[in-house]
Design an enzyme around this catalytic site. Sequence first.
Site, PDB file in Angstrom:
ATOM      1  CG  HIS A  28      68.337 107.471  99.672  1.00  0.00           C
ATOM      2  ND1 HIS A  28      67.070 107.992  99.746  1.00  0.00           N
ATOM      3  CD2 HIS A  28      69.121 108.476  99.216  1.00  0.00           C
ATOM      4  CE1 HIS A  28      67.093 109.257  99.358  1.00  0.00           C
ATOM      5  NE2 HIS A  28      68.324 109.573  99.025  1.00  0.00           N
ATOM      6  CG  ASP A  81      63.702 107.560 100.525  1.00  0.00           C
ATOM      7  OD1 ASP A  81      63.673 108.322  99.549  1.00  0.00           O
ATOM      8  OD2 ASP A  81      64.760 107.186 101.071  1.00  0.00           O
TER       9      ASP A  81
HETATM   10  P1  NAI Z   1      75.582 120.712  99.613  1.00  0.00           P
HETATM   11  O1  NAI Z   1      76.413 120.561  98.405  1.00  0.00           O
HETATM   12  O2  NAI Z   1      74.781 121.915  99.838  1.00  0.00           O
HETATM   13  O3  NAI Z   1      76.527 120.548 100.894  1.00  0.00           O
HETATM   14  C1  NAI Z   1      77.488 119.537 101.021  1.00  0.00           C
HETATM   15  C2  NAI Z   1      78.595 120.072 101.894  1.00  0.00           C
HETATM   16  O4  NAI Z   1      79.492 119.007 102.171  1.00  0.00           O
HETATM   17  C3  NAI Z   1      79.417 121.174 101.234  1.00  0.00           C
HETATM   18  O5  NAI Z   1      79.418 122.319 102.087  1.00  0.00           O
HETATM   19  C4  NAI Z   1      80.791 120.568 101.101  1.00  0.00           C
HETATM   20  O6  NAI Z   1      81.835 121.527 101.276  1.00  0.00           O
HETATM   21  C5  NAI Z   1      80.780 119.549 102.235  1.00  0.00           C
HETATM   22  N1  NAI Z   1      81.785 118.486 102.116  1.00  0.00           N
HETATM   23  C6  NAI Z   1      82.235 117.863 100.998  1.00  0.00           C
HETATM   24  N2  NAI Z   1      83.202 116.999 101.305  1.00  0.00           N
HETATM   25  C7  NAI Z   1      83.356 117.042 102.645  1.00  0.00           C
HETATM   26  C8  NAI Z   1      84.225 116.379 103.550  1.00  0.00           C
HETATM   27  N3  NAI Z   1      85.131 115.494 103.122  1.00  0.00           N
HETATM   28  N4  NAI Z   1      84.107 116.663 104.866  1.00  0.00           N
HETATM   29  C9  NAI Z   1      83.221 117.565 105.287  1.00  0.00           C
HETATM   30  N5  NAI Z   1      82.394 118.244 104.482  1.00  0.00           N
HETATM   31  C10 NAI Z   1      82.453 117.975 103.172  1.00  0.00           C
HETATM   32  O7  NAI Z   1      74.691 119.388  99.672  1.00  0.00           O
HETATM   33  P2  NAI Z   1      73.360 119.129 100.515  1.00  0.00           P
HETATM   34  O8  NAI Z   1      72.192 119.578  99.736  1.00  0.00           O
HETATM   35  O9  NAI Z   1      73.559 119.627 101.892  1.00  0.00           O
HETATM   36  O10 NAI Z   1      73.322 117.533 100.500  1.00  0.00           O
HETATM   37  C11 NAI Z   1      74.312 116.766 101.149  1.00  0.00           C
HETATM   38  C12 NAI Z   1      74.210 115.316 100.737  1.00  0.00           C
HETATM   39  O11 NAI Z   1      72.996 114.745 101.175  1.00  0.00           O
HETATM   40  C13 NAI Z   1      74.259 115.066  99.222  1.00  0.00           C
HETATM   41  O12 NAI Z   1      75.098 113.948  98.984  1.00  0.00           O
HETATM   42  C14 NAI Z   1      72.826 114.721  98.896  1.00  0.00           C
HETATM   43  O13 NAI Z   1      72.757 113.891  97.746  1.00  0.00           O
HETATM   44  C15 NAI Z   1      72.427 113.969 100.124  1.00  0.00           C
HETATM   45  N6  NAI Z   1      70.979 113.821 100.345  1.00  0.00           N
HETATM   46  C16 NAI Z   1      70.545 112.635 100.879  1.00  0.00           C
HETATM   47  C17 NAI Z   1      69.214 112.418 101.143  1.00  0.00           C
HETATM   48  C18 NAI Z   1      68.741 111.112 101.699  1.00  0.00           C
HETATM   49  O14 NAI Z   1      67.526 110.948 101.791  1.00  0.00           O
HETATM   50  N7  NAI Z   1      69.583 110.164 102.093  1.00  0.00           N
HETATM   51  C19 NAI Z   1      68.229 113.472 100.842  1.00  0.00           C
HETATM   52  C20 NAI Z   1      68.772 114.689 100.330  1.00  0.00           C
HETATM   53  C21 NAI Z   1      70.114 114.845 100.093  1.00  0.00           C
END
Ligand code: NAI
Length: 327
Positions: free
Chosen positions: A187, A159
């Site tokens: 966030h 952000d």
């Molecule tokens: P994605 O869905 O591509 O990957 C998430 C991964 O986490 C998946 O491979 C899944 O198998 C794994 N996962 C789920 N539960 C798990 C566990 N208990 N232990 C280990 N791995 C686990 O999602 P992406 O795009 O990589 O985003 C990840 C997170 O980051 C989302 O929650 C998204 O909302 C968040 N995010 C946060 C931002 C921020 O500014 N704080 C910005 C963009 C995304």
Amino acid sequence: TQSPVTVTVTGAAGQIGYALLFRIASGQLIDSRTPVKLRLLEIPQAVKAAEGTAMELDDCAFPLLESIEVTDDATKAFDGTNVGLLVGARPRAQGMERGDLLEANGGIFKPQGEALNAGAADDVRVLVVGNPANTNALIAQAHAPDVPAERFTAMTRLDHNRALSQLAHKLGVSVTDIKKMTIWGNHSATQYPDLFHTEVGGKIAAEQVEQSWLADEFIPTVAKRGAAIIEARGASSAASAANAAVDHVHTWVNGTADGDWTSMGIPSDGSYGVPEGLISSFPVTCSNGKYEIVQGLEIDEFSRQRIDASVNELAEERDTVRQLGLV
Ligand code: NAI
């Protein structure tokens, strides 16, 4: 030679993981001298995909990358870890209430907090990226009583970086001309990007833009940028989120520049009327591996209302996870 740093990435097979791991392995997280031991944590169904990423990491022959371990066991993943990047989270499914979302994430961040408590290195630093990041950080922290509370942080650096770029475009300046940007609060769409202390060419940014642009364009554009990326790309921000995670840890470890600060979601000490213990974004300076909230900023009525709205949302999220017995 420098002793290695052990970095654990959860959700390693996800899209942020794919953009993040190569940056870490190439030495951008800490510095270009510190060797890295990577631990990739995934759920069992995604371990194979994470192993594929590990093969590609191998194929880069990164000079600093000492080892890669892939596991679905949080205890193994966090044993001796120095930096925990908690990226994997449960996304909001259609029709899911906030309470259900928080409960589902409790099932992830509670055991990960316990594993950090059991095995992490004394100097461990934790960054929660997985949403809802601030409250997921609170859950993990609650289950790691032996880790100093201030080591649990949530990411608002994306952000912050978005706000820098929006302002740079508006004023026709370089992002490096902008100092003292602040993101306050959660966030989420309630976050408050504050230009009243931001300096451009030594002058306050809010005085260099129209009030209507600030209120009706800048703030909503920054707050809703995530949705705009999904709309355009057909997938959520990944490389920019990974970049922000690298920035967050790099700044925490290596410090902010003189005359500048950054934004981090951190446990409140009660500063600026944010209830103690909530993990909220603040302006912080970093030095000697520690962060400190910037003190003494004047908060006018416009900013006060917006900070309060976002902080109230954080308090509600905390109340929900309390009722669920997660903190
Ligand atoms: P994605 O869905 O591509 O990957 C998430 C991964 O986490 C998946 O491979 C899944 O198998 C794994 N996962 C789920 N539960 C798990 C566990 N208990 N232990 C280990 N791995 C686990 O999602 P992406 O795009 O990589 O985003 C990840 C997170 O980051 C989302 O929650 C998204 O909302 C968040 N995010 C946060 C931002 C921020 O500014 N704080 C910005 C963009 C995304």
